[in-house]
Motif scaffolding. Sequence first.
Motif: not given
Length: 489
Positions: A382, A401, A405, A454
């Motif tokens: 990620w 990140v 991802r 996320e």
Amino acid sequence: MDSATQQIIPVILSGGVGSRLWPVSRKQRPKPFMKLPDGDSLMSKTLKRALKLNHLNDILTVTNRDLYFTTKDEIVGTLDREGTKAAIAQHYILEPCGRNTAPAILAAALRLNALHGEHATMLVMAADHLIRNEDRFIEAVEAAKHLALDGELVTFGIKPTAPETGYGYIKALVAERDVAAKVHSFVEKPDLDTAKHYLETGEYFWNAGIFCFTAGTLIREMTLHAPDVFQQVERAMSDSQVVTYQEGTQLELDQAAFSAVQDISIDYALFERSQHVSMVPCDIGWSDIGSWGAWSDALPRDIHQNQSFGDVLSIDSSNTFVHSPHALTATLGVEDLIIINTEDALLVAHKSAEQEVRKIVTKLSDEQHPAQDIHQTVHRPWGSYTTLEEGERFKIKRIIVKPGRSLSLQMHHHRSEHWVVVSGMANIVNGEQSMYLNCNESTFITAGRKHRLENPGLIDLVLIEVQSGDYLGEDDIVRFDDEYGRIAK
């Protein structure tokens, strides 16, 4: 079949650790991903070289399962920059463990035979070699292709320029205008006196570890000369599953079956036994970049024969190579040294010992020191994290990140985490809550609570994570959901 239009399929082997290039090359970020002074990695250069071949439609890469996402990111990024991503099918074979070149190449041949038939012409290349004259390389590949279509196993021999003790050799009698010759024998890495003799005779060539043959020829010859290896690899392939996606395919070799395969090189298993081995001699500016001396050859020298990369100050020093991209390194009154300064490790070695750097890696492995495997910055599917500071009961990380991802849905038994967004946007699951955080906003996650991070945005998400607790090891993690296959079945 028209050999003029027969496509060559590059097979890229990316499995070596590159221990002689420690502390930059390590198990979780090995040599193929090291950046050269021009900013390209060796993997990227290998791929761009392959893109110069005519009628290129497919690329197959064999790599370790743990390096799949790093490898794929490197390949996809290079194809994007070259504008060829949509035109090239990407195939991957993932090894659960290293078993040397013979099993890897045979697995590739079996896969391409299934995809394109026995006449699929394979060009096998290591992901961590450098070739400076790519036009001559393409000419050599064309010569090898015609031999391969005639049923030959073709290897590439490099005309030696020095008595090199770090390479294997091929003995072959080559007339001045010959484009190929039958191989007489393969020779192990020699001592210095023997290497000088090889150079004087003109009958010996460096073994570049580049090969060309059809999938059918490789399979038939392995069946004849290494039947045990063939049966073991065929069993591992049959026990594995193929995943098809928009850009190509992915085959992850069965761990139990592949772990039982013999660890053997293609030279030992096949090339030293077959009667159908030819060599294409070539002068292509090849190097396996197997040591810091070879790596430094890409850099200019000052008037005192010093070479440097990064922030370096040399005073009264000579014939010294310094690699220091993250901090100032100053030398005073030294000579004949190799100095490699990374974020978390420093190597100082005499140039005469450059081939022995792997002894350090062996010692670190014996002591189970983390510097044998990982860097201060650790790459994940990620993105990455960098440990900024660590002390008793606390650890501070910078986490990046990539767009689109996410980390796994997870929980820690012994540590709590405080996340502060530095840039980008975060979508966070914290227990029963789901929230979006912008720059300068934060959340606190207590030990034992499920959570997920996320990046829903279009730019990198950067945040600072402060961990606190009785145990801060990376193994204190329980995954409940993970899109990267890291949950044990």
